[in-house]
Design a protein around this motif. Structure first.
Motif, mmCIF file in Angstrom:
data_model
loop_
_atom_site.group_PDB
_atom_site.id
_atom_site.type_symbol
_atom_site.label_atom_id
_atom_site.label_comp_id
_atom_site.label_asym_id
_atom_site.label_seq_id
_atom_site.Cartn_x
_atom_site.Cartn_y
_atom_site.Cartn_z
ATOM 1 N N UNK A 231 3.234 4.392 -10.379
ATOM 2 C CA UNK A 231 2.369 4.408 -11.221
ATOM 3 C C UNK A 231 1.238 3.517 -11.463
ATOM 4 N N UNK A 232 0.284 3.525 -10.626
ATOM 5 C CA UNK A 232 -0.456 2.115 -10.292
ATOM 6 C C UNK A 232 -1.951 2.250 -10.735
ATOM 7 N N UNK A 233 -2.198 3.439 -11.616
ATOM 8 C CA UNK A 233 -3.524 3.649 -11.802
ATOM 9 C C UNK A 233 -4.372 2.505 -12.830
ATOM 10 N N UNK A 234 -3.437 2.032 -13.875
ATOM 11 C CA UNK A 234 -3.985 1.336 -14.888
ATOM 12 C C UNK A 234 -3.527 -0.475 -14.274
ATOM 13 N N UNK A 235 -2.974 -0.766 -13.266
ATOM 14 C CA UNK A 235 -2.616 -2.082 -12.870
ATOM 15 C C UNK A 235 -3.601 -2.764 -12.443
ATOM 16 N N UNK A 236 -4.619 -2.671 -11.730
ATOM 17 C CA UNK A 236 -5.855 -3.200 -11.381
ATOM 18 C C UNK A 236 -7.026 -2.554 -11.757
ATOM 19 N N UNK A 237 -7.752 -2.536 -13.109
ATOM 20 C CA UNK A 237 -8.700 -1.802 -13.470
ATOM 21 C C UNK A 237 -9.801 -2.188 -12.785
ATOM 22 N N UNK A 238 -10.673 -1.364 -12.422
ATOM 23 C CA UNK A 238 -12.023 -1.571 -11.725
ATOM 24 C C UNK A 238 -11.883 -2.372 -10.617
ATOM 25 N N UNK A 239 -10.874 -2.235 -9.769
ATOM 26 C CA UNK A 239 -10.574 -2.911 -8.448
ATOM 27 C C UNK A 239 -11.517 -2.337 -7.438
ATOM 28 N N UNK A 240 -12.104 -1.247 -7.357
ATOM 29 C CA UNK A 240 -13.183 -0.717 -6.694
ATOM 30 C C UNK A 240 -14.495 -0.656 -7.037
ATOM 31 N N UNK A 241 -14.909 -1.377 -8.141
ATOM 32 C CA UNK A 241 -16.029 -1.363 -8.783
ATOM 33 C C UNK A 241 -17.031 -2.129 -7.995
#
Length: 371
Positions: A231-241
């Motif tokens: 369940x990793x989607x919300x852990x690091x928001x905008x990490x690939x921005x």
């Protein structure tokens, strides 16, 4: 009331206006939405059954403390501001928690949540929301119960905000600074072309050799880096921005998640051998609840030795799960041994240097993994 399993009964006298029937109805709603994680083994009647709390209070003489995260506290404050539950169902859930706490004399301890708000929005915003939270916490329980059970859509008499002491809540927490360094390192490792197991083991070794070992961060990374549907989607928001400042903000947010978790575990472990007081962690974030449950099951002093590999096998192969668990256990045993001496910072501004170095790496990275 009587516990058939233990053949135990006790007689309690309530005020004539105590909403006992509503409390039992409310407990069923809370049990269904699973918004809380206990830092103790719940009684056989269930985590939210009022009888368990009556027994703790009147027989065990033990109290319960609720530790809410940022979003839960915010919805409680919005309730006092007059926000309608129809517009945000989380407001109704917050009302459920608040009414439950009011009826059962559960203390609400939201300090980390307000430090988080002050850190991102400033002291004035934190003081304002704290004042409204105190207003909600002191609202008439029957009015809160009406919103909780759907008999009303907003608090009957919202506000005014309470007077609060204006402490410097924006002052950086040492625990958050440490968690931020680790969050930046996790983001750095993900940008390398490594196998998932290598990322976890490199982080654990780095914490042991170059920084400091943190149980909550180790658990988060062990799930975050896992190959099997973590369940990793919300852990690091905008990490690939492409906006690397947004990626930095995502790491800061993850550090606050770690701080909430580490505060929960710290309080559970400091409760004493009799487990008093008891702590509940509340969050609308399923990932945070998962991490807190994993931490309680695997990283507290009362956990079973084989709990961690079993839990990690949900997201890892059995071999990798045991390898990660053995590494974490080895580090913890070393830290807890009589021979262990805590490392001291090589220079006074060590943490600041680590933060600056981590931010530099994240800012310099593109959206593609480095090879």
């Amino acid at each position: 009331m009587q516990d058939a399993d233990e053949d135990f009964s006790m007689l309690l006298k309530f005020p004539s206006d105590f909403p006992l029937a509503d409390l039992y109805a409310l407990s069923e709603r809370l049990a269904a939405n699973e918004v809380c994680v206990p830092g103790y083994v719940p009684p056989p009647v269930g985590l939210f059954h009022p009888d368990g709390y009556f027994y703790d209070q009147h027989i065990e003489r033990s109290k319960t403390i609720l530790i809410p995260d940022r979003n839960v506290v915010s919805r409680m404050a919005q309730l006092a501001r007059g926000r309608r539950a129809e517009a945000d169902q989380q407001v109704r859930t917050a009302a459920c928690l608040l009414a439950f706490a009011q009826c059962l004399d559960i203390e609400i301890e939201p300090s980390v949540a307000f430090h988080e708000l002050a850190h991102t929005a400033g002291n004035e915003a934190a003081w304002d929301e704290l004042a409204w939270f105190r207003s909600a916490d002191n609202a008439r329980v029957h009015d809160v119960m009406d919103v909780a059970l759907g008999r009303g859509d907003q608090l009957r008499a919202p506000g005014p905000p309470h007077e609060v002491q204006k402490h410097d809540l924006a002052k950086p927490l040492k625990r958050w600074n440490r968690n931020y360094v680790i969050a930046l390192k996790v983001m750095d490792l993900e940008m390398h072309d490594l196998r998932p197991i290598e990322r976890v083991l490199r982080l654990l070794d780095w914490m042991r050799d170059d920084f400091m070992f943190g149980g909550p961060a180790a658990m988060l990374a062990s799930v975050y880096f896992a190959p099997n549907s973590p369940p990793k989607r919300r852990v690091f928001k905008d990490k690939n921005s492409s906006d690397r400042e947004a990626a930095i903000a995502g790491a800061r947010n993850a550090a606050w998640d770690l701080t909430h978790l580490s505060e929960f575990v710290r309080k559970v472990n400091e409760a004493g051998p009799d487990g008093r007081p008891r702590f509940l962690f509340a969050s609308f974030d399923r990932h945070l609840r998962l991490m807190s449950k994993l931490l309680f099951d695997c990283a507290t002093e009362i956990s079973a030795a084989d709990a961690l590999p079993k839990a990690l096998s949900t997201w890892w192969s059995e071999t990798d799960a045991r390898r990660i668990a053995a590494t974490i256990t080895g580090h913890l045993e070393r830290i807890n041994s009589a021979e262990w001496r805590a490392k001291t910072a090589p220079e006074p501004d060590f943490i600041d240097r680590m933060i600056a170095r981590g931010e530099e790496v994240v800012r310099a990275a593109g959206v593609k993994p480095r090879r």
